[in-house]
Design an enzyme around this catalytic site. Structure first.
Site, short mmCIF file in Angstrom:
data_model
loop_
_atom_site.label_atom_id
_atom_site.label_comp_id
_atom_site.label_asym_id
_atom_site.label_seq_id
_atom_site.Cartn_x
_atom_site.Cartn_y
_atom_site.Cartn_z
N HIS A 142 42.00 10.06 2.01
CA HIS A 142 43.19 10.08 3.08
C HIS A 142 43.41 8.71 3.87
CE1 HIS A 142 41.75 14.41 2.63
NE2 HIS A 142 42.36 14.14 1.80
N ASP A 157 49.20 13.08 7.78
CA ASP A 157 49.04 13.63 6.14
C ASP A 157 49.26 14.98 6.22
OD1 ASP A 157 46.20 14.59 6.58
OD2 ASP A 157 45.64 12.57 6.52
#
Ligand code: UDP
Length: 482
Positions: free
Chosen positions: A18, A119
């Site tokens: 991520h 995210d």
């Protein structure tokens, strides 16, 4: 403070998979689109892969307008039982626990940010952003097909869901390839995990814009479905932007981090072009002990040169090393799990690296000719941008969908088939490696993947589709900010 710049805050949830695309997005927003960017790197106490993190942070230290704040590590182990909760729940809880720190940092900034980009694990920060009058964006660090499933999730009826889960019928997604049950993200009956997914999807649909780490020419059909206001795009409040492929850039002059890195790259320098198969299962992927041994025998049978990132086996958790380096991580004793005599029999043709290797550098090396991958989206993009065809070996999350996309739609990979009992046997491993490395069809895959490499680079270049997408998003932020 009077400024025409837009200041965006990006939140990267725990996990290198991520962090890497978030940092790359931050770099592009500052260097190509005139933003000031602050990235919060959210840390769990058990977070692994420090090497890559420090190298990523080092790479950004001299970029003007890009600021990185590492949050104090959060321990959620007393709030959630890791053996009984999905990885996603642990990541989301870590994000929630880090929010008070992030909020207070934002409030103390001299140049207040007007944009928040999270995210898919960071959507619990959206109310805070709205409260602070910031525009909201979600960066889906995966592909358009996965984004399509997520965007459609709140619209899937109980009946359609139960036919998919109970009768194993494909899940129909408007404008996209259906998702076969074997590839599904939802293999258990409706329950709290599913409800959590649906709520998260609703949050994603409510933001001012959605960014995806893919590009138009890689996935023309799914990209049309998610962007088109007549298809899935109509469920999203804001536009959907393909802005990829955003992968960690390897600087040729970059200092090699460790002795291990030198050892691998020096060894690769001595091998013929495209002759080495690289095997790695991402930042958290782990195999069982039986599977680890079977993979070793399969490699020997394939008779190919190799570099293999070996993890400590884990019996019941395919992503054991994601949150906990001690499970499945490095250490020289990891190699004790390999079959007797394996290391000495293969010492002329291969190297085994315990725990962690410089993946981007290995994939970019001219000697690397194939990649056995768990199909995490970063790994996939790094392989495509290095022109390396793949053997897919999906383990968790959306990786089975990624494997199908690569082997059946893009034609740049073959899939390792799992036999009954959940093991990929040695003959199967050898066969798939040879298909990529030696057989005629490997040549076709190599040509295809190199075409996608060029198309990905074009998408990011000036006036390329992804560059234009991010420019539009940047303009939108400026207008809203004015
Ligand atoms: N990675 C690496 N060395 C390793 C394993 C992984 O550098 O030994 C990097 C890899 O290059 C990629 C990231 O970790 O950028 C993993 O992200 P991905 O999305 O592929 O998988 P995840 O770990 O999130 O499942």
């Amino acid at each position: 403070m009077v400024t025409t710049k837009t200041h965006a805050v990006l939140l990267a949830s725990p996990g290198v998979g991520h962090l890497t695309p978030t940092v790359e997005l931050g770099k592009r927003l500052t260097t190509h689109h005139g933003f000031d960017v602050t990235i919060f790197v959210v840390m769990a106490t058990t977070d692994s892969s420090d090497t890559i993190k420090s190298s990523l942070l080092q790479q950004t230290s001299n970029i003007n307008g890009l600021n990185i704040i590492v949050t104090p590590p959060v321990d959620v182990s007393d709030k959630i039982d890791p053996s009984d909760s999905p990885l996603s729940a642990r990541i989301i809880l870590t994000m929630i626990e880090s929010l008070p720190f992030i909020r207070s940092e934002i409030l103390s900034m001299k140049f207040p940010p007007s944009v928040l980009i999270v995210d898919i694990f960071g959507t619990t920060a959206l109310p805070m952003a709205r409260d602070l009058d910031m525009s909201t964006y979600v960066f889906i660090t995966s592909n358009a097909w996965f984004s399509a499933v997520f965007m459609y999730l709140p619209l899937i009826t109980n009946e359609a869901f139960s036919i998919h889960v109970n009768n194993h019928e494909p899940l129909l997604i408007p404008g996209c390839e259906p998702v076969r049950f074997e590839d599904t993200l939802f293999d258990s009956p409706w329950g709290p995990t599913h409800d959590g997914f649906v709520n998260n999807a609703k949050n994603i649909l409510s933001v001012d814009g959605i960014l995806m780490n893919t590009w138009q020419d890689l996935e023309p059909v799914a990209t049309k479905a998610v962007t088109d206001k007549e298809i899935l795009g109509r469920f999203a409040k804001g536009p959907v932007y393909p802005v990829g492929p955003l992968v960690r850039t390897v600087e040729p002059e970059e200092k090699r981090e460790s002795e291990n890195e030198n050892l691998i790259l020096d060894w690769l320098d001595r091998q013929p072009a495209e002759s080495v198969i690289f095997l790695s299962f991402g930042s958290g992927g782990t195999l069982s002990e039986v599977q680890t041994r079977e993979l070793a025998y399969g490699l020997e049978l394939s008779q190919q040169r190799f570099v293999w990132v070996v993890r400590r086996p884990s019996e019941d958790d395919a992503c054991a090393a994601f949150f906990d380096e001690t499970k499945g991580g490095g250490g020289s004793t990891v190699l004790d799990y390999l079959p007797e005599g394996f290391l000495s029999r293969t010492k002329e043709v291969g190297i085994c690296i315990p725990g962690w290797a410089p993946q981007s550098e290995i994939l970019k090396h001219p000697a690397t000719g194939g990649f056995v991958t768990h199909c995490g989206w970063n790994s996939v993009l790094e392989s495509i941008l290095s022109g390396v065809p793949m053997v897919t070996w999906p383990l968790y999350a959306e990786q089975k969908m990624n494997a199908t996309l690569l082997s059946e739609e893009l034609g740049v990979a073959v899939r390792a088939t799992v036999a009954e009992g959940g093991v990929v046997f040695r003959e199967q491993i050898a066969k798939q490696i040879r298909r990529v490395m030696v057989d005629e069809e490997g040549i076709a895959m190599r040509i295809k993947v190199k075409e996608y490499k060029v198309s990905g680079e074009k998408a990011l270049s000036l006036f390329g589709s992804s560059h234009e997408s991010l420019s539009k998003m940047a303009k939108e932020c400026q207008v809203r900010n004015a």
